[in-house]
Design a protein around this motif. Structure first.
Motif, short mmCIF file in Angstrom:
data_model
loop_
_atom_site.label_atom_id
_atom_site.label_comp_id
_atom_site.label_asym_id
_atom_site.label_seq_id
_atom_site.Cartn_x
_atom_site.Cartn_y
_atom_site.Cartn_z
N ALA A 1 0.72 -1.43 0.05
CA ALA A 1 -0.04 0.15 -0.13
C ALA A 1 0.78 1.17 0.14
CB ALA A 1 -0.92 -0.12 1.28
N ILE A 2 1.92 1.37 0.78
CA ILE A 2 2.96 2.42 0.91
C ILE A 2 3.32 2.61 -0.41
CG2 ILE A 2 4.96 3.14 1.84
CD1 ILE A 2 4.17 2.00 4.39
N ILE B 1 2.37 1.56 -3.52
CA ILE B 1 1.29 2.35 -4.47
C ILE B 1 0.92 3.64 -4.43
CG2 ILE B 1 -1.25 2.07 -5.21
CD1 ILE B 1 -0.81 -0.93 -4.76
N ILE B 2 0.77 4.04 -2.85
CA ILE B 2 0.39 5.49 -2.72
C ILE B 2 1.78 6.46 -3.18
CG2 ILE B 2 0.01 7.10 -0.74
CD1 ILE B 2 -1.55 4.94 0.66
N THR B 3 2.85 6.05 -2.82
CA THR B 3 3.85 6.70 -3.15
C THR B 3 4.11 6.88 -4.71
OG1 THR B 3 5.33 5.92 -1.17
CG2 THR B 3 6.55 6.96 -2.87
N ARG C 1 3.65 10.30 -9.46
CA ARG C 1 3.12 10.39 -10.79
C ARG C 1 2.60 11.81 -10.81
NH1 ARG C 1 -0.91 6.39 -13.57
NH2 ARG C 1 -2.33 7.59 -11.87
N LYS C 2 1.72 12.09 -9.84
CA LYS C 2 0.95 13.36 -10.01
C LYS C 2 2.02 14.64 -9.98
CE LYS C 2 -2.76 15.87 -7.89
NZ LYS C 2 -3.97 15.68 -6.71
N LEU D 1 1.66 6.91 -7.01
CA LEU D 1 0.75 7.71 -7.25
C LEU D 1 0.90 9.18 -7.20
CD1 LEU D 1 -2.54 5.46 -6.47
CD2 LEU D 1 -1.57 5.92 -8.71
N ILE D 2 1.67 9.48 -5.98
CA ILE D 2 1.99 10.83 -5.45
C ILE D 2 3.04 11.15 -6.51
CG2 ILE D 2 3.00 12.08 -3.66
CD1 ILE D 2 1.17 10.55 -1.54
#
Length: 90
Positions: free
Chosen positions: A58-59, A61-63, A68-69, A65-66
């Motif tokens: 989960a960490i 994937i969240i990292t 990439r944004k 996504l952040i």
């Protein structure tokens, strides 16, 4: 003298066939003999399994996504700067 294309295809097929034949031997040589292998479903009653199989992915994937944004925002800003510079030079 030019080589015929069908000869190159035959060599490529031969290399592919050799790689296909040696793959089981290579994968068997990578198998460790004395390491215990878990069988069955994951037991989530242990904290270490929760951390390994849920928290860490989960960490990651969240990292991702952040990052990439934020990186896509920087690319758009650079394109905007390039357009404004091109407009000034005209």
């Amino acid at each position: 003298m030019k080589t015929k294309p069908h000869i190159k295809i035959n060599f490529a097929f031969g290399y592919f066939l050799l790689a296909l034949l040696f793959t089981p031997f290579l994968s068997y040589s990578q198998k460790q003999q004395d390491i215990p292998r878990p069988r069955g479903p994951i037991d989530f009653s242990e904290t270490s399994n929760i951390v390994i199989y849920l928290v860490i992915p989960a960490i990651i994937i969240i990292t991702f996504l952040i990052l990439r944004k934020t990186l896509s925002g920087k690319v758009e800003d650079k394109e905007g700067v390039k357009k404004s510079i091109d407009e000034r030079n005209k």
